[in-house]
Scaffold this motif. Structure first.
Motif, PDB file in Angstrom:
ATOM      1  N   UNK A 120      -0.516   6.878 -15.710  1.00 41.18           N
ATOM      2  CA  UNK A 120      -1.083   6.617 -17.033  1.00 41.18           C
ATOM      3  C   UNK A 120      -1.212   5.108 -17.204  1.00 41.18           C
ATOM      4  N   UNK A 121      -2.391   4.668 -17.602  1.00 36.86           N
ATOM      5  CA  UNK A 121      -2.620   3.249 -17.870  1.00 36.86           C
ATOM      6  C   UNK A 121      -2.980   3.080 -19.338  1.00 36.86           C
ATOM      7  N   UNK A 122      -2.401   2.079 -19.962  1.00 39.21           N
ATOM      8  CA  UNK A 122      -2.731   1.708 -21.337  1.00 39.21           C
ATOM      9  C   UNK A 122      -3.441   0.365 -21.301  1.00 39.21           C
ATOM     10  N   UNK A 123      -4.654   0.317 -21.837  1.00 40.56           N
ATOM     11  CA  UNK A 123      -5.484  -0.876 -21.735  1.00 40.56           C
ATOM     12  C   UNK A 123      -5.610  -1.579 -23.084  1.00 40.56           C
ATOM     13  N   UNK A 124      -6.096  -2.804 -23.014  1.00 41.65           N
ATOM     14  CA  UNK A 124      -6.187  -3.640 -24.212  1.00 41.65           C
ATOM     15  C   UNK A 124      -7.251  -3.149 -25.183  1.00 41.65           C
ATOM     16  N   UNK A 125      -8.151  -2.266 -24.746  1.00 39.61           N
ATOM     17  CA  UNK A 125      -9.132  -1.698 -25.671  1.00 39.61           C
ATOM     18  C   UNK A 125      -8.580  -0.454 -26.366  1.00 39.61           C
ATOM     19  N   UNK A 126      -7.232  -0.312 -26.330  1.00 38.54           N
ATOM     20  CA  UNK A 126      -6.521   0.778 -27.007  1.00 38.54           C
ATOM     21  C   UNK A 126      -6.932   2.132 -26.461  1.00 38.54           C
ATOM     22  N   UNK A 127      -7.060   2.209 -25.160  1.00 33.55           N
ATOM     23  CA  UNK A 127      -7.413   3.455 -24.493  1.00 33.55           C
ATOM     24  C   UNK A 127      -6.342   3.795 -23.467  1.00 33.55           C
ATOM     25  N   UNK A 128      -5.954   5.077 -23.458  1.00 29.53           N
ATOM     26  CA  UNK A 128      -5.060   5.591 -22.435  1.00 29.53           C
ATOM     27  C   UNK A 128      -5.883   6.323 -21.386  1.00 29.53           C
ATOM     28  N   UNK A 129      -5.536   6.133 -20.118  1.00 28.29           N
ATOM     29  CA  UNK A 129      -6.241   6.792 -19.020  1.00 28.29           C
ATOM     30  C   UNK A 129      -5.224   7.498 -18.137  1.00 28.29           C
ATOM     31  N   UNK A 130      -5.600   8.679 -17.677  1.00 29.70           N
ATOM     32  CA  UNK A 130      -4.784   9.421 -16.723  1.00 29.70           C
ATOM     33  C   UNK A 130      -5.502   9.447 -15.389  1.00 29.70           C
ATOM     34  N   UNK A 131      -4.867   8.852 -14.372  1.00 30.61           N
ATOM     35  CA  UNK A 131      -5.448   8.758 -13.031  1.00 30.61           C
ATOM     36  C   UNK A 131      -4.831   9.817 -12.128  1.00 30.61           C
ATOM     37  N   UNK A 132      -5.685  10.463 -11.352  1.00 30.11           N
ATOM     38  CA  UNK A 132      -5.229  11.419 -10.353  1.00 30.11           C
ATOM     39  C   UNK A 132      -5.015  10.693  -9.030  1.00 30.11           C
ATOM     40  N   UNK A 133      -3.779  10.665  -8.554  1.00 26.44           N
ATOM     41  CA  UNK A 133      -3.440   9.978  -7.310  1.00 26.44           C
ATOM     42  C   UNK A 133      -3.322  10.926  -6.127  1.00 26.44           C
ATOM     43  N   UNK A 134      -3.688  12.176  -6.333  1.00 23.40           N
ATOM     44  CA  UNK A 134      -3.586  13.152  -5.246  1.00 23.40           C
ATOM     45  C   UNK A 134      -4.822  13.138  -4.361  1.00 23.40           C
ATOM     46  N   UNK A 135      -5.645  12.170  -4.492  1.00 22.83           N
ATOM     47  CA  UNK A 135      -6.806  11.999  -3.632  1.00 22.83           C
ATOM     48  C   UNK A 135      -6.817  10.562  -3.146  1.00 22.83           C
ATOM     49  N   UNK A 136      -7.489  10.338  -2.047  1.00 23.63           N
ATOM     50  CA  UNK A 136      -7.425   9.016  -1.409  1.00 23.63           C
ATOM     51  C   UNK A 136      -8.074   7.943  -2.260  1.00 23.63           C
ATOM     52  N   UNK A 137      -9.060   8.313  -3.044  1.00 19.53           N
ATOM     53  CA  UNK A 137      -9.676   7.376  -3.977  1.00 19.53           C
ATOM     54  C   UNK A 137      -9.429   7.902  -5.377  1.00 19.53           C
ATOM     55  N   UNK A 138      -8.423   7.375  -6.080  1.00 18.87           N
ATOM     56  CA  UNK A 138      -8.043   7.915  -7.389  1.00 18.87           C
ATOM     57  C   UNK A 138      -9.202   7.903  -8.382  1.00 18.87           C
ATOM     58  N   UNK A 139      -9.167   8.879  -9.274  1.00 18.12           N
ATOM     59  CA  UNK A 139     -10.193   8.997 -10.301  1.00 18.12           C
ATOM     60  C   UNK A 139      -9.527   9.304 -11.634  1.00 18.12           C
ATOM     61  N   UNK A 140     -10.212   8.964 -12.714  1.00 21.00           N
ATOM     62  CA  UNK A 140      -9.697   9.211 -14.058  1.00 21.00           C
ATOM     63  C   UNK A 140      -9.958  10.667 -14.436  1.00 21.00           C
ATOM     64  N   UNK A 141      -8.905  11.369 -14.840  1.00 24.38           N
ATOM     65  CA  UNK A 141      -9.031  12.753 -15.281  1.00 24.38           C
ATOM     66  C   UNK A 141      -9.296  12.836 -16.786  1.00 24.38           C
ATOM     67  N   UNK A 142      -8.565  12.038 -17.566  1.00 20.65           N
ATOM     68  CA  UNK A 142      -8.715  12.050 -19.023  1.00 20.65           C
ATOM     69  C   UNK A 142      -8.598  10.629 -19.550  1.00 20.65           C
ATOM     70  N   UNK A 143      -9.192  10.419 -20.713  1.00 16.90           N
ATOM     71  CA  UNK A 143      -9.026   9.158 -21.442  1.00 16.90           C
ATOM     72  C   UNK A 143      -8.870   9.489 -22.919  1.00 16.90           C
ATOM     73  N   UNK A 144      -8.107   8.672 -23.609  1.00 17.28           N
ATOM     74  CA  UNK A 144      -7.889   8.852 -25.041  1.00 17.28           C
ATOM     75  C   UNK A 144      -8.033   7.507 -25.717  1.00 17.28           C
ATOM     76  N   UNK A 145      -9.031   7.401 -26.569  1.00 23.21           N
ATOM     77  CA  UNK A 145      -9.346   6.142 -27.235  1.00 23.21           C
ATOM     78  C   UNK A 145      -8.808   6.157 -28.664  1.00 23.21           C
ATOM     79  N   UNK A 146      -7.888   5.230 -28.959  1.00 27.15           N
ATOM     80  CA  UNK A 146      -7.357   5.076 -30.318  1.00 27.15           C
ATOM     81  C   UNK A 146      -8.344   4.254 -31.133  1.00 27.15           C
TER      82      UNK A 146
END
Length: 1245
Positions: A120-146
């Protein structure tokens, strides 16, 4: 000879593997054409568009401007977030992944889902991202923008799917990780504090669940308020109000006490039995002063309180030093019992984290290491040893140890070169590291099948050179070379010592390396060249120094007596090389107290020095000051080990050096190279000027002087031409202040521009002259004289007007490609024209561009045009505008076997010269082939041969045989000159030639020459000099880098443009194969460091600390998944320790806490839709964004999805097997219990 097939429409066929027709010069952009030719050949082209696809492969180096850190204690992988929105995930060596948030917002915090393969990454634009690391090139599964609140802190308990999110308003929200939907359960700040409190507690700076009870959440507010919130009862258990602001909180594993760090440099310990005041307050670095008061200390930004079974607990914190100790470096303090260890860091601490054996917060932590993330480094401290040594970092985190100023990329190198460089470099490695293995050991990586030797070379501002092993998409340092050791250090008493103190006189500007002969050449910013030879033995050597006067004279009047007394060149018979220091004199040379003349910028060591094994300096070439003017920077370089020659040029002219005989063969202005063959027919500047007799390379017409064939001369008696067709008196004022360029394509930067022009100023740490402004170059050397001041002709003894003071060094702060962070205006731009115009407005830039048929005069800016961002350029076809132009720079050089004249029947050694005006010269040479004759006979340089033309500055030459195969430059097989003599096997030169004459049986005489400039590419048939194909690469931009590269057992022309496009063209037909808008060029770093390599690879410096590698080969894109490491490996989660009956009974009911029951929609309801917005993740992976939307791309996606599904099915099968085993065990025990109890009566139980 096979013939060209004539095509009716004059166009080439585009069918794969088709025969190339003969197309007519002068096509529009994108259409390769050629004129009908009497000679016709047949080249079978095999490259098609489907062979090319662009994608990023791997990023090396230290994450630029890091902001956050996280560690998975079970998977043992580390994540680092950066200010630009990047995330680097590191495991064992080879496991290195880079992810990028599309928004580019800074990463505030990282949270692993421990042992779940997610982040889970929390960014300065007030968005949370969930990254899938079960693949060789991770991808974002979900994002939540406050939408209405700003995120300040996040906490995810171990084995929980509910994420606590603290905000700037002081509220705490709860997010379901699986669905990424906000829960209706909210802890409002006004409910957390007492109603009687009149002030806002501030943002949430800490969140953590109690180790004793998961139903208790500890909330820390910035103002000093701490609240323990009962999640079940929805009320506060206790509230603490402290006077000092809180920065961090850390629990004791038993959950009975916790520690806080504060802004006054104090640490407070709190016990849950009595929260009215801390039971312990310490100032670790605050001493009591004489008046009895404590020293004021800096804030302690973070503290970690970790327990150990066999020793005292560890208290680790950053900051807290007293303010009165100015200049102290950042520190990490480790308190272990009564022992306090302070570790000083080289850079400010961004974040640190203790690595512990267990992921459970209610068990003894047993810390074994501390990861410390600094602004420019990553270190790991070993806590298991009393002296706290650091681990040796296996990642290439020190690329930026000194700012990177140039790069070079060599793919498919000789296989023996990497082991040799590694063995030499390993002897100089640092010692004192921890003996334990690197603790970040997660993931898996195997050596792929598609690997070959690759080497990356980086040049740095301090003069150092680093060789890196880049094979198999990894990066490991092989060998480091310090070029500054060749020169003397300036003594404090010397006049120039103070000036050089804060400069970077040894900064590397470009490198040239021949892996086969192991000859290495370095060009420095102080207009110096160092030639190195490789040896496995140490030696005592004396470095030979050659001084070259490649500068126009400042005198405007040259008297006949000077011409008579100082002949330009001596006779060939005067050849007498000197053993050490050789100086090329010139008329009027002499050093006065006020004006520097005929002295180099640096002083070479003039004594015998002992050099270790590795690259050993053999020759140093330096350009000289002339009449107070520093030498102009070197813009081009080529070295050939088979010929034993080195050629270099700048904006003044060309020089050729025989490094075997240590003599200067040629030193001449660019204009004098043409003679009568000048395509612009430029004349002598002024009839009043009595030109000195100059030795050109051609026989001039009757009204000009006759030039003899140039031969090797003794540099001790050489006098170079003083007039280089640059009479400054007739130049317009803006042109008079132009600065010389130092690489191609060329443009010039004004220090001062009149009217609305602006002067370029940079921060202190970026105080550089911009090497490339949107791909063009400027020179940090001097201008001929001050802007706006006319040149006044003076006598030889009269005063001279120079731009620099007599003591001004010719260089500035490091020419770091890493520190060039200049953003270019991209709005209101239509094509490149207005973008280039805006560049002028912002930086005061005047640019010159010369086409084949016209020249462009300087852009004129009025105040109104500056305000309106308009663009004005006037075209003129008159020769007078060229006659008034600035000096013509040598932009590229290439040695090779070729034909200099149309009537040549055999190839001879030639030097191909390209200039900033789009002119290509071919200069033939005569070189003895026998080893003894080569060391004694002088090399003969003949009159100039072919003169070819292109639009724009010439960038690259390439040579093909008539079958379309690439012709390599000849080279000498490496031999160790310091090896012991073997009488039976004397060391002789072994040369390898790739002559175009070798394929005469198949194609007849001749070869194809591929010429590429910043505007167009042409293919010529040599020796007829017939233009077979021409392709206008771009009209709206210009090419920055071009190279003829082997790919798929064929060759293509690869180009990188200033507008961010990367394109490939087939050879020899110049048919477009790929054109991808890769990235907008926003800084000079990319333009300066971008380079192509064999096999369809390229790299550039993506930030001051990172190297980004890319590929444009479809085959490598398909195999990339195999080459990358796996971030996630299935590992059983360690079981929690048995707490025992009493601890379980009295230690709280944490295991009975059901978060789903509290936070689920049934109990808490739905959150307000306006509070946060759910954004589904993209289905594809980041690596697929630039993939071609064809069947190959779809198959690749399907294959990756199938691999993931297979992995999930495998995990499901394993879990099912475990459950079956557990069920069988349970059934067995139940059956045994039934047999035991079936005969018992009811009263026996």
């Amino acid at each position: 000879m096979k013939k060209f097939r004539k095509v009716l429409d004059g166009l080439t066929t585009s069918s794969p593997g088709g025969t190339i027709g003969s197309p007519a010069c002068g096509s529009t952009a994108g259409t390769p054409t050629a004129a009908p030719t009497p000679k016709e050949i047949d080249v079978q082209e095999t490259l098609v568009s489907e062979n090319f696809q662009l994608c990023k492969t791997v990023r090396h180096g230290f994450p630029y401007q890091p902001t956050a850190l996280a560690f998975d204690p079970v998977q043992k992988i580390l994540a680092i977030g950066s200010r630009s929105g990047g995330v680097r995930i590191l495991g064992r060596p080879g496991v290195d992944c880079f992810c990028q948030h599309e928004s580019g917002s800074a990463v505030l915090q990282l949270q692993f889902l421990i042992n779940e393969g997610a982040l889970v990454t929390a960014c300065a634009d007030d968005t949370l991202h969930l990254w899938n690391l079960r693949q060789r090139r991770p991808a974002i599964l979900h994002s939540l923008k406050f939408n209405r609140e700003r995120i300040t802190f996040c906490h995810l308990p171990f084995q929980s799917k509910w994420l606590y999110v603290g905000t700037e308003r002081g509220n705490t929200h709860i997010v379901n990780i699986e669905s990424f939907i906000l829960s209706g359960y909210v802890i409002m700040w006004n409910k957390a504090i007492e109603l009687s409190t009149k002030t806002h507690p501030g943002p949430v700076v800490h969140l953590s669940d109690s180790p004793k009870d998961e139903g208790k959440l500890l909330i820390g507010f910035e103002s000093g308020t701490i609240v323990q919130w009962d999640l079940r009862g929805k009320k506060a258990d206790f509230r603490i109000y402290y006077d000092e602001a809180i920065h961090s909180v850390s629990w004791h594993h038993e959950g009975k006490q916790f520690m806080c760090s504060h802004s006054d440099g104090s640490l407070t310990m709190w016990n849950l039995r009595n929260t009215s005041k801390p039971f312990q307050v310490t100032f670790p670095h605050g001493k009591i002063q004489k008046d009895g008061r404590k020293e004021s200390c800096k804030p302690i930004l973070k503290v970690e309180y970790k327990t150990s079974r066999n020793s005292e607990p560890f208290v680790i914190f950053s900051g807290g030093l007293s303010y009165d100790k100015a200049g102290r470096r950042p520190t990490l303090t480790i308190m272990h019992g009564k022992a306090i260890t302070v570790l000083e860091m080289d850079h400010p601490i961004v974040e640190f984290m203790a690595l512990c054996e267990t992921p459970y917060n209610n068990e003894v932590q047993e810390p074994y290491a501390v990861v410390v993330l600094l602004e420019k480094d990553l270190i790991v401290v070993d806590l298991t040893q009393s002296n706290f040594p650091v681990f040796e970092n296996p990642y290439p985190m020190d690329i930026h140890e000194s700012p990177v100023t140039c790069t070079a990329y060599f793919a498919d190198c000789p296989p023996d070169i990497i082991p040799i460089l590694y063995s030499i470099g390993a002897k100089h490695k640092k010692t004192g590291y921890s003996q334990k293995e690197w603790p970040i050991s997660g993931g898996t990586w195997t050596l792929g099948s598609h690997t070959y030797p690759e080497i990356i070379i980086t040049g740095h501002a301090d003069g150092s050179i680093k060789f890196w092993d880049a094979s198999a998409i990894t990066l490991q340092m092989l060998y480091k070379l310090k070029t500054s050791k060749v020169f003397e250090k300036p003594k404090p008493g010397e006049g120039r010592a103070a000036e050089l103190a804060e400069e970077d006189p040894f900064a590397v500007q470009m490198v040239s390396w021949c892996p086969q002969s192991r000859v290495f050449c370095v060009v420095g910013i102080s207009a110096h060249i160092i030639l190195y030879r490789f040896s496995k033995y140490d030696a005592n050597t004396q470095i030979v120094s050659l001084d070259v006067r490649l500068q126009f004279e400042s005198e405007d009047v040259i008297t006949p007596s000077e011409n008579e007394n100082n002949p330009c060149y001596s006779e060939p018979g005067s050849h007498s090389p000197q053993p050490h220091h050789q100086h090329a004199a010139s008329p009027g040379s002499g050093t006065s107290d006020s004006i520097k003349d005929s002295i180099p910028c640096l002083k070479v060591k003039d004594r015998v020095v002992r050099v270790p094994p590795g690259y050993q300096a053999e020759l140093v070439i330096q350009l000289l000051w002339v009449d107070g003017e520093p030498p102009q920077q070197i813009t081009s370089l080529d070295i050939n080990s088979a010929y034993g020659l080195l050629a270099f040029g700048n904006c003044n002219g060309l020089a050729v050096v025989d490094y075997l005989q240590k003599t200067i063969l040629l030193c001449m202005s660019t204009l004098d190279l043409y003679g009568a063959a000048d395509p612009y027919q430029r004349l002598t500047r002024s009839p009043r000027r009595n030109r000195q007799s100059t030795s050109g390379l051609t026989e001039l017409s009757d009204n000009q002087q006759s030039i003899d064939m140039e031969r090797s001369k003794s540099p001790t008696s050489v006098h170079y031409p003083t007039s280089l067709h640059n009479d400054q008196r007739i130049l317009p004022e803006p042109v008079a202040s132009l600065r010389a360029s130092h690489c191609s394509p060329v443009f010039y930067l004004l220090d001062n521009v009149k009217g609305p022009g602006r002067k370029l100023s940079l921060p202190t740490d970026l105080k550089t002259d911009l090497d490339h402004v949107n791909g063009h170059c400027t020179s940090p050397t001097s201008q001929p004289f001050s802007a706006g001041k006319p040149r006044v002709p003076m006598g030889h003894e009269g005063p001279r007007l120079t731009r620099r003071g007599p003591g001004r060094p010719p260089f500035r702060k490091a020419q770091s490609a890493a520190c060039m962070e200049i953003s270019l205006p991209v709005s209101h731009t239509e094509g490149y024209a207005s973008r280039r115009a805006m560049l002028q407005q912002f930086h005061g830039v005047t640019m010159y561009s010369h086409d084949e048929h016209h020249t462009t005069t300087p852009y004129c800016w009025s105040e109104r045009e500056s305000r309106e961002n308009s663009f004005s350029r006037s075209r003129s076809s008159s020769v007078s505008s060229i006659d008034r132009d600035t000096k013509e720079a040598i932009t590229t050089l290439q040695f090779g076997e070729s034909y200099a004249r149309k009537n040549d029947t055999l190839p001879t050694p030639c030097l191909w010269v390209g200039t900033s005006l789009g002119v290509v010269l071919v200069i033939p040479m005569s070189i003895a082939t026998d080893q003894e004759e080569r060391m004694e006979e002088p090399v003969t340089i003949g009159p100039s041969g072919a003169v070819l033309m292109l639009k724009g500055s010439v960038l690259h030459f390439g040579f093909l045989d008539c079958m379309g195969a690439l012709i390599q430059s000849p080279y000498e097989v490496w031999r160790d000159l310091n090896a012991p003599e073997d009488p039976d096997r004397p060391r002789r030169r072994k040369l390898v030639h790739f002559s175009p004459f070798s394929s005469q049986d198949a194609c007849g005489e001749g070869h194809l020459a591929v010429l590429c400039s910043e505007r167009q590419a042409k293919v010529f048939l040599m020796p007829s000099q017939l233009c077979l194909f021409v392709h206008n690469i771009t009209e709206s931009s210009f090419v920055l880098r071009a190279d003829v590269v082997p790919v798929y057992n064929s060759v293509c022309l690869a180009c990188f443009c200033a507008n961010g496009h990367i394109m490939t063209l087939s050879l020899p037909s110049l048919r477009p194969l790929m054109d991808v808008n890769y990235m907008p060029l926003t800084d000079m770093r990319i333009a300066r460091t971008f380079c192509f390599a064999n096999g369809g690879q390229a790299l550039y410096l993506s930030s001051p600390t990172e190297i980004q590698r890319i590929t444009y080969s479809q085959e490598m894109c398909d195999n990339l998944q195999e080459m990358l490491g796996e971030l996630f490996t299935p590992i059983e989660t360690p079981e929690a320790q048995n707490r025992g009956f009493l601890k379980g009974f009295f230690g709280g009911n944490s295991h009975n806490f059901d978060r789903e029951e509290l936070f689920g929609e049934a109990a808490a309801g739905k959150a307000s839709r306006s509070l946060a917005q759910h954004i589904p993740g993209q289905a594809g992976m980041e690596g697929m964004k630039v993939a071609a939307s064809g069947a190959v791309g779809e198959l690749a996606r399907a294959r990756i999805a199938l691999d993931e599904r297979g992995q999930r099915l495998g995990e499901l099968e394993d879990r099912t097997a475990v459950m079956m085993t557990s069920a069988e065990t349970f059934s067995k025990h139940a059956h045994e219990l039934m047999l035991k109890c079936k005969d018992k009566k009811w009263y026996q139980f």
